[in-house]
Motif scaffolding. Structure first.
Motif, PDB file in Angstrom:
ATOM      1  N   HIS A 146     -61.102  36.029 -25.883  1.00  0.00           N
ATOM      2  CA  HIS A 146     -62.405  35.450 -26.216  1.00  0.00           C
ATOM      3  C   HIS A 146     -62.537  34.063 -25.580  1.00  0.00           C
ATOM      4  O   HIS A 146     -63.611  33.685 -25.090  1.00  0.00           O
ATOM      5  N   ALA A 147     -61.443  33.292 -25.585  1.00  0.00           N
ATOM      6  CA  ALA A 147     -61.471  31.963 -24.970  1.00  0.00           C
ATOM      7  C   ALA A 147     -61.766  32.046 -23.481  1.00  0.00           C
ATOM      8  O   ALA A 147     -62.558  31.261 -22.939  1.00  0.00           O
ATOM      9  N   VAL A 148     -61.133  33.002 -22.801  1.00  0.00           N
ATOM     10  CA  VAL A 148     -61.395  33.206 -21.369  1.00  0.00           C
ATOM     11  C   VAL A 148     -62.865  33.572 -21.158  1.00  0.00           C
ATOM     12  O   VAL A 148     -63.532  33.054 -20.252  1.00  0.00           O
ATOM     13  N   GLU A 149     -63.373  34.431 -22.018  1.00  0.00           N
ATOM     14  CA  GLU A 149     -64.781  34.849 -21.927  1.00  0.00           C
ATOM     15  C   GLU A 149     -65.714  33.657 -22.115  1.00  0.00           C
ATOM     16  O   GLU A 149     -66.718  33.515 -21.414  1.00  0.00           O
ATOM     17  N   MET A 150     -65.365  32.760 -23.062  1.00  0.00           N
ATOM     18  CA  MET A 150     -66.207  31.589 -23.315  1.00  0.00           C
ATOM     19  C   MET A 150     -66.177  30.622 -22.130  1.00  0.00           C
ATOM     20  O   MET A 150     -67.203  30.044 -21.763  1.00  0.00           O
ATOM     21  N   LEU A 151     -65.007  30.448 -21.498  1.00  0.00           N
ATOM     22  CA  LEU A 151     -64.927  29.582 -20.321  1.00  0.00           C
ATOM     23  C   LEU A 151     -65.785  30.134 -19.192  1.00  0.00           C
ATOM     24  O   LEU A 151     -66.445  29.380 -18.473  1.00  0.00           O
ATOM     25  N   HIS A 152     -65.773  31.441 -19.051  1.00  0.00           N
ATOM     26  CA  HIS A 152     -66.626  32.076 -18.039  1.00  0.00           C
ATOM     27  C   HIS A 152     -68.105  31.852 -18.379  1.00  0.00           C
ATOM     28  O   HIS A 152     -68.919  31.537 -17.491  1.00  0.00           O
ATOM     29  N   LEU A 153     -68.442  31.958 -19.667  1.00  0.00           N
ATOM     30  CA  LEU A 153     -69.826  31.814 -20.112  1.00  0.00           C
ATOM     31  C   LEU A 153     -70.373  30.418 -19.812  1.00  0.00           C
ATOM     32  O   LEU A 153     -71.536  30.265 -19.437  1.00  0.00           O
ATOM     33  N   VAL A 154     -69.530  29.391 -19.966  1.00  0.00           N
ATOM     34  CA  VAL A 154     -69.994  28.019 -19.751  1.00  0.00           C
ATOM     35  C   VAL A 154     -69.808  27.561 -18.303  1.00  0.00           C
ATOM     36  O   VAL A 154     -69.980  26.382 -17.994  1.00  0.00           O
ATOM     37  N   GLY A 155     -69.446  28.493 -17.416  1.00  0.00           N
ATOM     38  CA  GLY A 155     -69.454  28.199 -15.988  1.00  0.00           C
ATOM     39  C   GLY A 155     -68.230  27.500 -15.446  1.00  0.00           C
ATOM     40  O   GLY A 155     -68.313  26.820 -14.415  1.00  0.00           O
ATOM     41  N   ILE A 156     -67.073  27.655 -16.102  1.00  0.00           N
ATOM     42  CA  ILE A 156     -65.840  27.068 -15.580  1.00  0.00           C
ATOM     43  C   ILE A 156     -65.181  28.067 -14.634  1.00  0.00           C
ATOM     44  O   ILE A 156     -64.899  29.206 -15.027  1.00  0.00           O
ATOM     45  N   PRO A 157     -64.955  27.681 -13.381  1.00  0.00           N
ATOM     46  CA  PRO A 157     -64.369  28.615 -12.410  1.00  0.00           C
ATOM     47  C   PRO A 157     -62.912  28.958 -12.756  1.00  0.00           C
ATOM     48  O   PRO A 157     -62.205  28.148 -13.369  1.00  0.00           O
TER      49      PRO A 157
END
Length: 353
Positions: A132-143
């Motif tokens: 879920h953390a990886v998904e959230m980082l992707h959601l907020v635009g962190i490469p």
């Protein structure tokens, strides 16, 4: 739209060795589902204290809420037990704090800090919370989120740390996001990206937002409702379009005059108008209106009695004696009355989005 948040007569103080600071004094505001409410004012006016009071996160001691109600989805948060309030924070209401470097734990990986939120509120397993953390980082635009999830806060730029804070705040899909100066210390390009991100997440998740800022331009661009604070008071609140086209309180008008405008660019030597004086000492507030020493329209009554917040038109309220019925008959010719519209200092025609 249904009402999500209603704050009534909320007061909070800080008790110090020098005296009592009335950081928030009788605040009233409303927020509808899916809307953004902008709270503006100078540093020290009570914006952050109001947000922390809504979240029941005022540091105690020295801070404490002394009166009022905070209704969220019909429940008064001030009446909830500590454990019940902890369940509300993060799950239903989340907050992005001013400085991400001091809000993030420097010795924990950012992925673990995001995962902690979902494990607490969603009872996810360690593996589920990490995914879920990886998904959230992707959601907020962190490469490269699979790699960044293992980074520590000091390994990230200011803009990336702010995105981590947003990821943590959004991890449980809250109904209300409180963003306290979310673009402080970021350059203009990153500021725009962060604000666009919050707006996108708001739209995708049908979320409401309270945006705390000293930047009126941000409020004009992103909010539907606005609250202006001064020395612990809400001095004006209105729909954003009406506030910018028809400001009423002398303090609000002063803030509007100090905005940069395109026509000033032709004369680089021209100084922006400023509001004279400074915010009164919150340890020793004067009797009457707290803006009296900086106001060009001060009356005798202003130095004697505190004005109440008066609704002068639908959804537009102001805390100023100039608009109270008992003073209307006593005002000199040309004084602003209840029907006054537009700026007093040649601000007509200045457009805001």
């Amino acid at each position: 739209m249904p009402q999500l948040l209603k704050v009534e007569h909320l007061s909070a103080v800080f008790e110090t060795s020098q005296g009592v600071i009335r950081a928030v004094d009788g605040a009233d505001l409303e927020l509808q589902k899916g809307e953004t409410l902008g709270i503006v004012g100078e540093s020290g006016c009570g914006k952050s204290a109001l947000a922390l009071s809504i979240m029941r996160l005022l540091p105690s001691p020295p801070g404490r809420i002394v009166s009022g109600s905070v209704f969220f989805a019909g429940r008064d948060l001030l009446l909830l037990g500590s454990e019940e309030m902890r369940r509300v924070r993060g799950r239903d209401i989340s907050m992005i704090f001013q400085e991400p470097m001091t809000s993030l734990n420097p010795v924990l990986r950012v992925g673990d800090q995001i995962a902690e939120v979902t494990r607490l509120h969603r009872q996810e397993s360690k593996r589920e919370s990490r995914d879920h953390a990886v998904e959230m980082l992707h959601l907020v635009g962190i490469p490269d989120p699979e790699k960044r999830v293992r980074d520590y806060p000091h390994q990230l730029s200011g803009g990336m740390r702010q995105r981590i804070m947003i990821a943590m705040a959004m991890a449980c899909n809250p109904r209300l996001l409180i963003a306290d100066e979310p673009t402080t210390a970021l350059d203009v390009t990153i500021q725009a990206q962060i604000l666009d991100l919050i707006e996108r997440l708001k739209s995708e998740n049908e979320m409401s937002v309270i945006l705390i800022t000293h930047n009126l331009g941000i409020v004009a661009d992103t909010a539907q409702q606005a609250v202006v604070m001064y020395a612990g008071w809400v001095v004006e609140k209105a729909p954003v379009r009406e506030l910018f086209s028809s400001p009423l309180h002398p303090y609000t008008k002063g803030l509007m005059r100090s905005l940069p405008r395109p026509e000033r660019d032709y004369d680089r030597s021209a100084l922006l108008p400023v509001i004279p004086g400074g915010v009164p000492d919150l340890y020793l507030l004067p009797p009457g209106c707290r803006f009296q020493d900086r106001c060009g329209r001060v009356m005798k009554l202003c130095r004697q009695r505190e004005p109440s917040l008066l609704e002068v038109s639908h959804g537009h309220a102001v805390r100023c004696w100039l608009y109270h019925p008992e003073t209307q008959a006593d005002q000199p010719a040309g004084a602003p009355g209840r029907a006054e519209r537009g700026y007093e200092a040649g601000l007509n025609g200045h457009h805001h989005g």
